[in-house]
Each structure stands twice: as structure tokens, then as C-alpha cells.
Design a protein around this motif. Structure first.
Motif, PDB file in Angstrom:
ATOM      1  N   THR A  81       0.839  -1.203   0.000  1.00 16.66           N
ATOM      2  CA  THR A  81       0.000   0.000   0.000  1.00 16.66           C
ATOM      3  C   THR A  81       0.876   1.255   0.000  1.00 16.66           C
ATOM      4  OG1 THR A  81      -1.773  -1.169   1.147  1.00 16.66           O
ATOM      5  CG2 THR A  81      -1.772   1.241   1.324  1.00 16.66           C
ATOM      6  N   ARG A  82       1.956   1.212   0.780  1.00 15.69           N
ATOM      7  CA  ARG A  82       2.870   2.364   0.846  1.00 15.69           C
ATOM      8  C   ARG A  82       3.552   2.607  -0.507  1.00 15.69           C
ATOM      9  NH1 ARG A  82       6.733   0.477   4.240  1.00 15.69           N
ATOM     10  NH2 ARG A  82       8.006   0.033   2.401  1.00 15.69           N
ATOM     11  N   VAL A  83       3.969   1.515  -1.181  1.00 18.49           N
ATOM     12  CA  VAL A  83       4.585   1.671  -2.509  1.00 18.49           C
ATOM     13  C   VAL A  83       3.624   2.400  -3.443  1.00 18.49           C
ATOM     14  CG1 VAL A  83       5.513   0.482  -4.546  1.00 18.49           C
ATOM     15  CG2 VAL A  83       5.941  -0.457  -2.272  1.00 18.49           C
ATOM     16  N   MET A  84       2.384   1.926  -3.478  1.00 17.22           N
ATOM     17  CA  MET A  84       1.403   2.539  -4.391  1.00 17.22           C
ATOM     18  C   MET A  84       1.172   4.004  -4.041  1.00 17.22           C
ATOM     19  SD  MET A  84      -1.468  -0.388  -5.144  1.00 17.22           S
ATOM     20  CE  MET A  84      -1.677  -1.072  -3.508  1.00 17.22           C
ATOM     21  N   SER A  85       1.029   4.280  -2.742  1.00 21.78           N
ATOM     22  CA  SER A  85       0.779   5.667  -2.322  1.00 21.78           C
ATOM     23  C   SER A  85       1.936   6.572  -2.718  1.00 21.78           C
ATOM     24  CB  SER A  85       0.555   5.724  -0.808  1.00 21.78           C
ATOM     25  OG  SER A  85      -0.600   5.003  -0.486  1.00 21.78           O
ATOM     26  N   ASN A  86       3.170   6.085  -2.533  1.00 22.03           N
ATOM     27  CA  ASN A  86       4.344   6.885  -2.899  1.00 22.03           C
ATOM     28  C   ASN A  86       4.356   7.174  -4.402  1.00 22.03           C
ATOM     29  OD1 ASN A  86       5.099   6.773  -0.268  1.00 22.03           O
ATOM     30  ND2 ASN A  86       6.941   5.513  -0.574  1.00 22.03           N
ATOM     31  N   VAL A  87       4.101   6.134  -5.195  1.00 22.12           N
ATOM     32  CA  VAL A  87       4.123   6.308  -6.657  1.00 22.12           C
ATOM     33  C   VAL A  87       3.028   7.281  -7.090  1.00 22.12           C
ATOM     34  CG1 VAL A  87       3.735   5.133  -8.867  1.00 22.12           C
ATOM     35  CG2 VAL A  87       5.222   4.092  -7.135  1.00 22.12           C
ATOM     36  N   ARG A 126       7.045  -3.542 -13.464  1.00 19.48           N
ATOM     37  CA  ARG A 126       7.980  -3.652 -12.341  1.00 19.48           C
ATOM     38  C   ARG A 126       7.201  -4.203 -11.155  1.00 19.48           C
ATOM     39  NH1 ARG A 126      13.710  -2.781 -11.025  1.00 19.48           N
ATOM     40  NH2 ARG A 126      13.668  -3.114  -8.773  1.00 19.48           N
ATOM     41  N   HIS A 127       7.811  -5.156 -10.467  1.00 19.50           N
ATOM     42  CA  HIS A 127       7.161  -5.749  -9.292  1.00 19.50           C
ATOM     43  C   HIS A 127       6.818  -4.633  -8.297  1.00 19.50           C
ATOM     44  CE1 HIS A 127       7.588  -8.862  -5.768  1.00 19.50           C
ATOM     45  NE2 HIS A 127       6.325  -8.597  -6.031  1.00 19.50           N
ATOM     46  N   THR A 128       5.531  -4.455  -8.049  1.00 17.99           N
ATOM     47  CA  THR A 128       5.067  -3.355  -7.198  1.00 17.99           C
ATOM     48  C   THR A 128       4.827  -3.813  -5.757  1.00 17.99           C
ATOM     49  OG1 THR A 128       3.963  -2.416  -9.143  1.00 17.99           O
ATOM     50  CG2 THR A 128       3.313  -1.535  -7.002  1.00 17.99           C
ATOM     51  N   GLY A 129       4.400  -5.066  -5.593  1.00 18.17           N
ATOM     52  CA  GLY A 129       3.970  -5.526  -4.279  1.00 18.17           C
ATOM     53  C   GLY A 129       5.081  -6.121  -3.439  1.00 18.17           C
ATOM     54  N   TYR A 130       4.906  -6.078  -2.125  1.00 14.32           N
ATOM     55  CA  TYR A 130       5.801  -6.804  -1.225  1.00 14.32           C
ATOM     56  C   TYR A 130       5.414  -8.283  -1.160  1.00 14.32           C
ATOM     57  CZ  TYR A 130       8.826  -3.041   0.264  1.00 14.32           C
ATOM     58  OH  TYR A 130       9.796  -2.077   0.279  1.00 14.32           O
ATOM     59  N   TRP A 187      13.744  -7.711  -4.880  1.00 14.22           N
ATOM     60  CA  TRP A 187      14.229  -6.541  -5.612  1.00 14.22           C
ATOM     61  C   TRP A 187      13.393  -5.324  -5.192  1.00 14.22           C
ATOM     62  CZ3 TRP A 187      12.834 -11.140  -8.295  1.00 14.22           C
ATOM     63  CH2 TRP A 187      13.919 -11.966  -8.603  1.00 14.22           C
ATOM     64  N   PRO A 188      14.023  -4.125  -5.139  1.00 13.37           N
ATOM     65  CA  PRO A 188      13.264  -2.935  -4.711  1.00 13.37           C
ATOM     66  C   PRO A 188      11.993  -2.765  -5.547  1.00 13.37           C
ATOM     67  CG  PRO A 188      15.604  -2.426  -4.864  1.00 13.37           C
ATOM     68  CD  PRO A 188      15.432  -3.811  -5.425  1.00 13.37           C
ATOM     69  N   ARG A 189      10.939  -2.326  -4.906  1.00 15.72           N
ATOM     70  CA  ARG A 189       9.630  -2.238  -5.567  1.00 15.72           C
ATOM     71  C   ARG A 189       9.459  -0.920  -6.314  1.00 15.72           C
ATOM     72  NH1 ARG A 189      10.887  -6.257  -2.073  1.00 15.72           N
ATOM     73  NH2 ARG A 189       9.260  -7.840  -2.029  1.00 15.72           N
ATOM     74  N   GLY A 190       8.637  -0.974  -7.333  1.00 18.21           N
ATOM     75  CA  GLY A 190       8.349   0.232  -8.101  1.00 18.21           C
ATOM     76  C   GLY A 190       7.153   0.004  -9.014  1.00 18.21           C
ATOM     77  N   ALA A 191       6.987   0.908  -9.966  1.00 20.55           N
ATOM     78  CA  ALA A 191       5.879   0.798 -10.921  1.00 20.55           C
ATOM     79  C   ALA A 191       6.323   1.369 -12.258  1.00 20.55           C
ATOM     80  CB  ALA A 191       4.659   1.563 -10.414  1.00 20.55           C
ATOM     81  N   ARG A 192       5.933   0.683 -13.327  1.00 21.96           N
ATOM     82  CA  ARG A 192       6.202   1.263 -14.649  1.00 21.96           C
ATOM     83  C   ARG A 192       5.179   2.358 -14.907  1.00 21.96           C
ATOM     84  NH1 ARG A 192       9.130   0.658 -19.015  1.00 21.96           N
ATOM     85  NH2 ARG A 192      10.115  -1.330 -18.430  1.00 21.96           N
ATOM     86  N   ILE A 193       5.676   3.458 -15.483  1.00 25.03           N
ATOM     87  CA  ILE A 193       4.829   4.598 -15.832  1.00 25.03           C
ATOM     88  C   ILE A 193       4.803   4.709 -17.359  1.00 25.03           C
ATOM     89  CG2 ILE A 193       4.436   7.072 -15.504  1.00 25.03           C
ATOM     90  CD1 ILE A 193       4.502   5.493 -12.855  1.00 25.03           C
ATOM     91  N   LEU A 194       3.635   4.976 -17.905  1.00 29.11           N
ATOM     92  CA  LEU A 194       3.513   5.279 -19.340  1.00 29.11           C
ATOM     93  C   LEU A 194       3.028   6.715 -19.460  1.00 29.11           C
ATOM     94  CD1 LEU A 194       1.469   2.248 -20.753  1.00 29.11           C
ATOM     95  CD2 LEU A 194       3.916   2.411 -20.246  1.00 29.11           C
ATOM     96  N   ARG A 201       9.272   4.165 -11.916  1.00 26.33           N
ATOM     97  CA  ARG A 201       9.321   4.985 -10.702  1.00 26.33           C
ATOM     98  C   ARG A 201       9.454   4.038  -9.511  1.00 26.33           C
ATOM     99  NH1 ARG A 201      10.236  10.149  -9.151  1.00 26.33           N
ATOM    100  NH2 ARG A 201       9.056  10.821 -11.008  1.00 26.33           N
ATOM    101  N   MET A 202      10.530   4.215  -8.736  1.00 24.51           N
ATOM    102  CA  MET A 202      10.762   3.351  -7.592  1.00 24.51           C
ATOM    103  C   MET A 202      10.065   3.892  -6.345  1.00 24.51           C
ATOM    104  SD  MET A 202      12.393   1.036  -9.082  1.00 24.51           S
ATOM    105  CE  MET A 202      12.833  -0.015  -7.712  1.00 24.51           C
ATOM    106  N   GLU A 203       9.938   2.984  -5.376  1.00 28.80           N
ATOM    107  CA  GLU A 203       9.316   3.356  -4.099  1.00 28.80           C
ATOM    108  C   GLU A 203      10.030   4.537  -3.449  1.00 28.80           C
ATOM    109  OE1 GLU A 203       8.286   1.199   0.170  1.00 28.80           O
ATOM    110  OE2 GLU A 203       9.667   0.222  -1.220  1.00 28.80           O
ATOM    111  N   ASP A 204      11.355   4.589  -3.591  1.00 31.17           N
ATOM    112  CA  ASP A 204      12.124   5.657  -2.940  1.00 31.17           C
ATOM    113  C   ASP A 204      12.090   6.972  -3.716  1.00 31.17           C
ATOM    114  OD1 ASP A 204      13.801   5.289  -5.107  1.00 31.17           O
ATOM    115  OD2 ASP A 204      15.505   4.542  -3.949  1.00 31.17           O
ATOM    116  N   GLY A 205      11.350   7.021  -4.801  1.00 28.42           N
ATOM    117  CA  GLY A 205      11.191   8.278  -5.528  1.00 28.42           C
ATOM    118  C   GLY A 205      12.097   8.413  -6.739  1.00 28.42           C
ATOM    119  N   THR A 206      13.107   7.548  -6.854  1.00 30.44           N
ATOM    120  CA  THR A 206      13.999   7.637  -8.011  1.00 30.44           C
ATOM    121  C   THR A 206      13.311   7.056  -9.255  1.00 30.44           C
ATOM    122  OG1 THR A 206      14.956   5.480  -7.481  1.00 30.44           O
ATOM    123  CG2 THR A 206      16.058   7.440  -6.565  1.00 30.44           C
TER     124      THR A 206
END
Lengths: 372, 372
Positions: free
Chosen positions: A57-63, A322-326, A332-339, A353-358
Motif C-alpha cells: 500500500t505504501r509503494v502505491m501511495s508513494n508512486v 515492475r514488481h510493485t507488491g511486497y 528486488w526494490p519495488r516500483g511501478a512502470r509509468i507510461l 518509478r521506484m518506491e524511494d522516488g527515483t
């Protein structure tokens, strides 16, 4: 956010399987975040399973906070249903769509192989410690054989999951044609042009790649449905078409960089740490996609948590998300592909876009010069 | 036929899990026919599948006509549920018990691994020919997503199957203690003595060896349930005890004749053409059975269609039955294992009755001198 809705009713034979989104201005972008392989409900009966879902949930909220997308795609394996010892798993689905709902962002979903799986009983529950105490019955009044009947976890069906998803006004998920049963999430979303609101600027196709309650395959019926639908909706192939499904097709294997080796040009990505786990068979979808060389731009899949590359394949791009869920294998660090789609000049770009903002793995999938 | 019922109500804490059968005269026999691995519903959507079920019905009718048993045991894999593309598979169960019902013979059943399996979608249905037309909905009025919800074949649960079985007055099948969930068919039948009608002359234990919706295992809870139940029902171990379950335990592997080799003394049987496909784990049941060395006489299983032997194991006999159904793998001639209990002099014998009327593999499991 440049989103406007043009309504949900479209005339024509494809009407029940289409909804419309739209660009808000001629030069604005339409940004999509792909949440792949969230795996809510993994180890649901442990202490750490639910904590893992909080992390997802935190990954999604950050993205969502960083990218502020116009739309979200849930790209399958929203659940690890085979770990959920309750009859009705939709409460986990609700948890997964909550971060998007809470920001009032519309979304669409397509099924993965774990979403409607039956519960897999852990071997150790049959040993000395026994089956842990589980509140398996929806009804506290159920007793005896009624209660026992509630305590078989055969999987919440695709139809039941989609019912839960589609009851939200923000959901653009659709059942798709009954003729494609047992696959369900087969439908088209249209992004309407700002300049010509009755003309689509792009078409998003969602195709159910199976798994769970039936084989991991895109059927010949689905391939023909795509062929007929795209020919009708986009006869001149002038409208860009983007495809979403969960399990990579066998074509991904053909173009994959050697697992463990660097991802080299023309491929773009950051992790390449496993073999492609492809669909069990191929019944025509790839030939039909590559035949539409001027309109079909890219396919986006999940499923492999240790891959996040895009590689060209004939006239189109095959991309992992990109694997988004824990939940789900891999650390591997979680993130989301953006189009990001731009209408004028017509462009499709992507990055992760990674969970840490990079961000990384920026790619221009179709530049203005390549778009029709 | 020397059957009389002493009723179905037994006092005591085990009451819901016990029914009583009885010898009719002091020196009469009590004969049991074991129908193993009938596999009704195999290839249910083909022309030849239902014909195969007709052949299985004929096998049962022939055996019942020739042996005229007092009781029938359905020893699991009554169905090939993974081949049945309808929501409710109980109509195939009804077909399986019909030959016994039509002769007014009481029966009991225990589950096998194929009975509550989910439907396995054939790969070829996703190819060029597509999914065949199936009447999958119980309700002709169901439409749209309701109809699609009916068209997921997740398996008819053990509880639902047993409800169907137990609604017949002739059925002695029981649910067993809820504490043993998700296993269901765990119970005891008592064969009452003719001379002392309130005293059992033999106890038949039915144990669910799992498979299908959960692992192929007899749990530690089931083992302890047997231990406690047998200690309470038969504290002196003076009453002979006979055990029925579907999947051979790992002990069968230890004593099995080399596959393909002759079955030599002390084993008795006619086919030995495959390896033992045993349960996935062993959680104590075999130790508890062999600890009751003076009372537990034999275990009878099915599951392996290419094995029909009995071999000694410590103080008891481990026996396969005989593949009865035309459904299921293997084309060895069909038959049924027969057990014959005699009260005085106390004896347990067995043989195999073939479809063509012949018998073989006669064995005296406990002679009068060995019975307590």
C-alpha cells in the motif's frame, strides 16, 4: 492531472466492452501507472503477511503521490489467492485498490494467474500443530455442514472479483464478451482526443492471459476477438494501440536478454535476473499484433518479478512492468512502470518509478516521428 | 444376504460418527464388496466418457449379482471431478451408487483425491476449435455474470458430495468430527454380534486420506482421533478392526514387491505393474495402527489401478483393492475386492471377484486361531 471523462456509454456492437477516458488539452500528457504483482493476501494467516500488504500500500501511495497519474492499471496478481483461507477474497482486492480510490484516480484491472486460485493448504497444518484457528465462515450463525461448506477455499472467481472491482465508479474494469469465457477481463478503453472528442487518440486493450482456474494462455478466440475489435475500432490502423496482459507470451522468450547478463541496447531496463516464465501455448495473438504494425505499439506484462526490461520485437515493443507488491517472490526494490502518452506531437514514453522516488529505464517507445 | 440393522443411534461421545450394522446369525458371514476407483465423469464432455460409466455400472451390477454382499464400500475416486465441466457433480455420484441402491444394499463411502477436484480445462479448448457448447448453468434463467459465475467448475466439495450420498437411507457414510476438517469422511461403523447384539463383533474405520482440494495426507489430528476412538470403543483390543482409506500410506512402499516382478508369498495378488503412489507425508497413523497389534487386522486402499496385492506389515495386512471402474488410467480387467467376516469361528477372508465372474487372490487375513 488532466483527466476528463467523456462518459461510459459507447454505441456499437462493442459497447459493453468499452469505456472512454480522454485527454484534457491538445498538448497535455496522459499518464498511466502500472501496478503489477501486488500479491495481496500472501501468507494471510501469518503475522507478517498483512504487514507485507501494508508495505505494498505504501509503494502505491508513494508512486501515486510522486507521479500523480491520470489512470492506474492493475496488471494482474493483485492477490495471492492460494494463500487466502477465506471463502471470499474480495476484501483483499479492496485493500489493493484503496490507495488509488482514496486519490480519486480511475483504474482498470486485468487478471493474473494468482487472482482466482484455490487455497493451497500448507503441509504443516496436517502435522503435530494442526490447522490454526481460522474465521472461515462469513456467517457467524452457520453451523455443522453449512459451516464446513464455507470452509472450503476454492478461490473467488474472476467474475466475483470483477463484480467487486466494477462496483466502484472509478473502476473502468469490464467483463468482456461471454464468448471468451472462461477468460474474463477482455476489453478496450479509449482515450479520446481533445481536439476531436469523438475520435480516439489511443486505444488500450486489456486481455486475460489466464492461469489459476484455467490454463495460462491467450486463446484463439481471444486473438480473433482482438483482430475483429481492432479492425472495427481502428480500420485504418491510424490510432495507436497499447496492450496489457499479465503473463508474457512466448515471444518474450525469443527476445529476452540472457538471464543474469546486462540489458543491452536496444533493450532498456534495470533487472534481468530470471528466465521468462511464459504462457503455456500461443494461439495466434502475437501474429495478429505484429500484423497491425502501424498501430500496435507495445505489450506490457507482469508475472516475472525479476525482469523489468523493454525489448523491440518486430514492429512493437515487449515490456515487463515492475514488481510493485511486497507479496510474491523476490526482494528486488519495488516500483511501478509509468507510461506517458502525449497527443500532439503524438508520443509514448515510459520509465520506472521506484518506491524511494527515483526513476530509471526511461524509454521512448514511439516518438512523434514514428507515430502515424 | 444376512443383514439386519440395529438402528442408527448410538450413545456416547462418538455417536454422530458411528452407525451399526449386524450379523444375522452366529455362523453366518458378513460380506463386503469394495468398489474402488470408479472414476465416474471421466471425459464427461466426450461421447465415450459416459459409455465408460455405463461399463463401470455393469461391473458393479455383475459383482453384486454374483457375490450378493451385505454391504458395499465405495473406496474413493468415485468421481473424476477434474473432468466434469458442471458446477454440481453430484449427479455422477448418484450414478455411481445406483447399482447398489437398486439392489437395496447398504453402503458407505470414503473420499479419494479425484472426488472434489476442480475442473482441469483441456488445453485444446483454447485452440482453433474453441470451448465446446456446455450446459454449465443449473438455472436456464441465469444470464450474464450470474451465468458466468455458474460456469466456473471449482469442484463439488466433500461436504456437498457427502450430503448427496447421506440423503439415501441405505447410505452409512458420515461426515466425521468437524475438528478433522478439511478431511471429512472419518467415522466408524460397527458390525454387531448376533449372540450379543449390544457388543460389536467388528469395527470398520473409514479415514479420509486427502487429496484434491487439500494435500494427500492423513493428518496427525486424524491419527489421534483414531487412537482415542479405538481406545474408547475397543479398550481391550478384543474386537477386530478393519481400516479403509483411499491413498496408500508410505508403509505400502516399504513392503511392495518390486514393480513388474511376480507377487511372492507371503504377499497374495495378481497384478503388480506400477510403483506405489503413496501419501505425501505420514503423521503417525501407521504407528498407531501397528501399536494396536491384536485388534487392527488390515488396511484396504485403492488409488493404484495396477496393483491388487495384500502383503503383511508387522502385525497387520496392507491390501490394495481392485480397480472397479472403466474410468481412470489402466486397462487391466476390472473387478472388486471382497471381504468376508465370519463371527464364529471368527475369521476374515478376502478375494477378488472379476467382472467376468471369475475369482482369484484368495487370502485368509485372520484365521480363527489368530483372531482374539
Amino acid at each position: 492531472m488532466f483527466l476528463c471523462f467523456h462518459g461510459t456509454v459507447v454505441l456499437g456492437t462493442n459497447a459493453p466492452f468499452t469505456k472512454i477516458l480522454g485527454f484534457a488539452s491538445t498538448n497535455s500528457s496522459f499518464r498511466i501507472a502500472i501496478f503489477a504483482d501486488l500479491h495481496f493476501g500472501e501468507s494471510a494467516s501469518t503475522d507478517w503477511g498483512p504487514l507485507q500488504d501494508q508495505n505494498s500500500t505504501r509503494v502505491m501511495s508513494n508512486v501515486l503521490h510522486t507521479e500523480n497519474p491520470d489512470f492506474v492499471v492493475y496488471l494482474g496478481d493483485v492477490l495471492t489467492a492460494n494463500n487466502i483461507p477465506i471463502k471470499n477474497a474480495t476484501k483483499y482486492w479492496e485493500q489493493a485498490v484503496w490507495p488509488t480510490r482514496s486519490k480519486n484516480i480511475p483504474w482498470a484491472s486485468v487478471f493474473g494467474n494468482h487472482d482466482d486460485m484455490a487455497f493451497e493448504w500448507p503441509q504443516e497444518w496436517f502435522g503435530n500443530l494442526g490447522v490454526p484457528s481460522i474465521q472461515c465462515s462469513d456467517s457467524s450463525l452457520a453451523t455443522g455442514s453449512d459451516q464446513m461448506a464455507d470452509c472450503y477455499f476454492q478461490g473467488t472467481t474472476r467474475v466475483e472479483l470483477l463484480e467487486t472491482d466494477a462496483q466502484h465508479d472509478l473502476s473502468h474494469s469490464l467483463y468482456g464478451p461471454e464468448s471468451l469465457w472462461p477468460s474474463v477481463s477482455n476489453y478496450v478503453l479509449e482515450i479520446a482526443s481533445y481536439k476531436h472528442p469523438k475520435s480516439p487518440a489511443a486505444l488500450l486493450y486489456f486481455i486475460d492471459s489466464g492461469g489459476g482456474s484455467y490454463p495460462e494462455v491467450i486463446s484463439n478466440s481471444q486473438a480473433r476477438w482482438f483482430q475483429q475489435t481492432s479492425a472495427k475500432r481502428n480500420p485504418s490502423s491510424r490510432i495507436p494501440e497499447i496492450i496489457f496482459w499479465h503473463i508474457p507470451s512466448q515471444a518474450y522468450k525469443q527476445i529476452a536478454p540472457q538471464p543474469g547478463c546486462p540489458i543491452k541496447d536496444p533493450c532498456v531496463g534495470s533487472i534481468n535476473l530470471e528466465s521468462v516464465a511464459s504462457q503455456e501455448a500461443e494461439w495466434g495473438i502475437m501474429d495478429i499484433l505484429t500484423d497491425r504494425r502501424t498501430s500496435v505499439k507495445a505489450v506490457f506484462v507482469g508475472h516475472n518479478h525479476g525482469l523489468d526490461w523493454c525489448c523491440p520485437h518486430k514492429s512493437l515493443w515487449l515490456c515487463f512492468s515492475r514488481h510493485t507488491g511486497y507479496g510474491g517472490y523476490g526482494n528486488w526494490p519495488r516500483g511501478a512502470r509509468i507510461l506517458e502518452l502525449v497527443e500532439e506531437p503524438s508520443t509514448l514514453k515510459s520509465w520506472i518509478r521506484m518506491e524511494d522516488g527515483t526513476t530509471h529505464s526511461h524509454i521512448t517507445i514511439t516518438s512523434a516521428s514514428r507515430m502515424i
